[in-house]
Design an enzyme around this catalytic site. Structure first.
Site, PDB file in Angstrom:
ATOM      1  CG  HIS A  17      39.531  70.143 -18.276  1.00 50.34           C
ATOM      2  ND1 HIS A  17      39.653  70.659 -17.011  1.00 50.34           N
ATOM      3  CD2 HIS A  17      40.246  68.996 -18.299  1.00 50.34           C
ATOM      4  CE1 HIS A  17      40.442  69.858 -16.292  1.00 50.34           C
ATOM      5  NE2 HIS A  17      40.798  68.847 -17.042  1.00 50.34           N
ATOM      6  CE  LYS A  41      20.619 111.228   2.690  1.00 48.67           C
ATOM      7  NZ  LYS A  41      20.007 112.180   1.729  1.00 48.67           N
TER       8      LYS A  41
END
Length: 509
Positions: free
Chosen positions: A273, A136
């Site tokens: 596929h 922070k």
């Protein structure tokens, strides 16, 4: 006044060298517990945290860094005169570098024989709190959570090249790290409480590799894994040979392996596929692959093959004859590897295939995600319902169950024709069911005579059944459940066809 670094790590790789580097740059080292001992044993000058706080480590180390003299030193903004005045009034010295990595919660969780008490004790409290405080206040505090950053941090301090951008990147890494850590803990408690769909659902994944591109060359992509892996996964597969896997390789390979888990006897699955173009099951893996190949020798070109037994020399010789992107198996014999590695680009992967992953499946939509448990439903001889006058023969029933396991993994609408433990026709992803049936029938050709048919969902009309009867299909398996089920049953009875219901559909969109 010397600058101060606070070091408290569970992963101690490179930490002695890093701390020594800070000492050489005139930093005072503050440390805790095992880290302090490791530094002192390596003759790195360091003071204990209780010398800073004036408060002893208590409760078996649960409480040691949660103190104003620690967090005040981290959170105090150097550019804020009020903060500086308050720090001085409370005898709080600034901390300029924080090096923390957390208790090994994930590693403890996957350890064999671990107790719940051990798991709970490896939930770090002070570590994440220090990291968040430092991150922070990144403009004033360098916060380091990754050992890979030790060298650039030392170099940056030494030549005074630490930029605000670099500080912010370190802080961003911290928040990703603590979010990942908390997500793993949250999901552990989710499993303990048995909640399936809580009010918030937190997921976290860890990067395996960047990919050259995504589904198409203009898309960017990367591969991530679940940090707590349950069951088999391509993320933990071992690549023995060949080029790096692509996005489509991973998708197709995953589809192949998911199908393979349906079969217990030696089986081979060929995928193109994400749909199976051939599945074969036999007494040997070489025979199983030959069946999978013969099912559709055109579509298998450039496809992916998964096998649930070790690849032997006989099977390797067959595999070598065609162009394949990937071969996946539990193992390869020495001779099989010698044969297959002669092909430069084929990718050879080994992975454990004994355990199905029963975790949840996530599908993203714009702005959201759909979550469901994986489709692990199955049927057997005792759970199907015969709905026609004629019951299937034992051979037909075995082929029906074989076909049902296959159609589960074909894109909907889906139809599969099978005979003698081999798929002979696959109709995938059609807008109507009769269209899927016609594709499967056309692919099967003359083999359709005497075959069985599986449908992933019910027949709203008897037209699919009528198409099957025309080519000599003798038995059908489908979920049932249409308002017009009787129409299909009547057509089957009229032609002496056996039909069974599973009471379970397998839509795959």
């Amino acid at each position: 006044m010397k600058k101060r670094a606070l070091i408290s790590v569970s992963d101690k790789q490179k930490i002695v060298e890093f701390a020594q580097g800070l000492v050489e740059l005139d930093y005072e080292i503050v440390s805790t517990g095992g880290t302090l001992k490791a530094l002192q044993n390596a003759s790195v000058p360091a003071i204990s945290i209780d010398q800073v706080t004036g408060f002893p480590e208590i409760m078996d180390g649960r409480l040691k860094t949660l103190h104003p003299k620690v967090h005040g030193g981290l959170l105090g903004k150097r550019s804020n005169p009020d903060h500086l005045q308050q720090m001085e009034a409370n005898e709080i010295e600034p901390i300029d570098v924080v090096v923390v990595n957390l208790y090994p919660f994930k590693q403890t969780l996957v350890s064999e024989g671990v107790t719940k008490e051990e798991i709970i004790e490896n939930i770090d409290i002070g570590g994440p709190t220090m990291l968040r405080s430092a991150a922070k206040n990144f403009e004033d505090v360098l916060v380091v959570v990754d050992p890979e950053d030790y060298t650039p941090v030392l170099e940056g301090i030494k030549d005074a090249s630490i930029s605000l951008e670099f500080r912010q990147k370190l802080a961003a890494k911290v928040f990703r790290h603590t979010a990942n850590y908390d997500a793993i803990i949250a999901n552990y408690f989710l499993t303990q409480t048995g909640e399936k769909f809580p009010e918030t659902y937190t997921v976290t994944y860890e990067k395996v590799q960047s990919l050259r591109y995504g589904e198409n060359p203009h898309q960017v992509a990367a591969f991530y894994k679940n940090p707590i892996q349950n069951g088999m996964s391509l993320a933990t597969a071992k690549q023995l040979h060949g080029k790096e896997l692509s996005y489509n390789n991973i998708q197709d390979a995953n589809a192949a392996v998911e199908i393979l888990t349906e079969y217990d006897l030696p089986a081979a699955v060929a995928v193109k596929h994400m749909n199976p173009c051939g599945i074969g099951m036999a007494e040997s893996i070489a025979e199983a692959f030959q069946l999978a190949f013969d099912a559709d020798p055109i579509s298998i070109f450039g496809g992916i093959v998964a096998l649930n037994r070790e690849v032997d020399a006989q099977t390797a010789e067959k595999l070598r004859e065609i162009f394949l992107e990937i071969v996946i198996a539990p193992s390869f014999s020495e001779k099989a590897l010698e044969i297959l590695t002669q092909k430069k680009n084929i990718r050879l992967l080994t992975m454990e295939m004994a355990q199905k992953d029963e975790s949840f499946k996530l599908t993203t939509v714009d702005g959201g995600v759909l979550i469901q448990n994986k489709d692990i439903g199955s049927v057997d001889e005792g759970s199907v319902e015969v709905v026609t006058d004629r019951a299937p023969t034992e051979e037909e029933l075995q082929n029906l169950l074989f076909a049902w396991k296959a159609v589960k993994h074909v894109k909907s609408n889906a139809i599969v024709l099978a005979k003698d433990n081999q798929t002979i026709g696959v109709g995938a992803g059609q807008m109507n069911r009769v269209g899927a049936a016609r594709i499967a029938i056309e692919q099967a050709g003359d083999k359709a005579l005497g075959s069985v048919l599986a449908s992933d969902a019910f027949f709203p009309m008897p037209d699919t059944v009528e198409e099957a009867i025309k080519v000599g299909v003798t038995a059908i398996i489908q979920p049932g459940g249409s308002k017009r089920d009787q129409d299909s049953i009547d057509v089957c009875n009229e032609h002496g066809i056996a039909m069974v219901y599973t009471g379970m559909r397998h839509f795959k969109h």
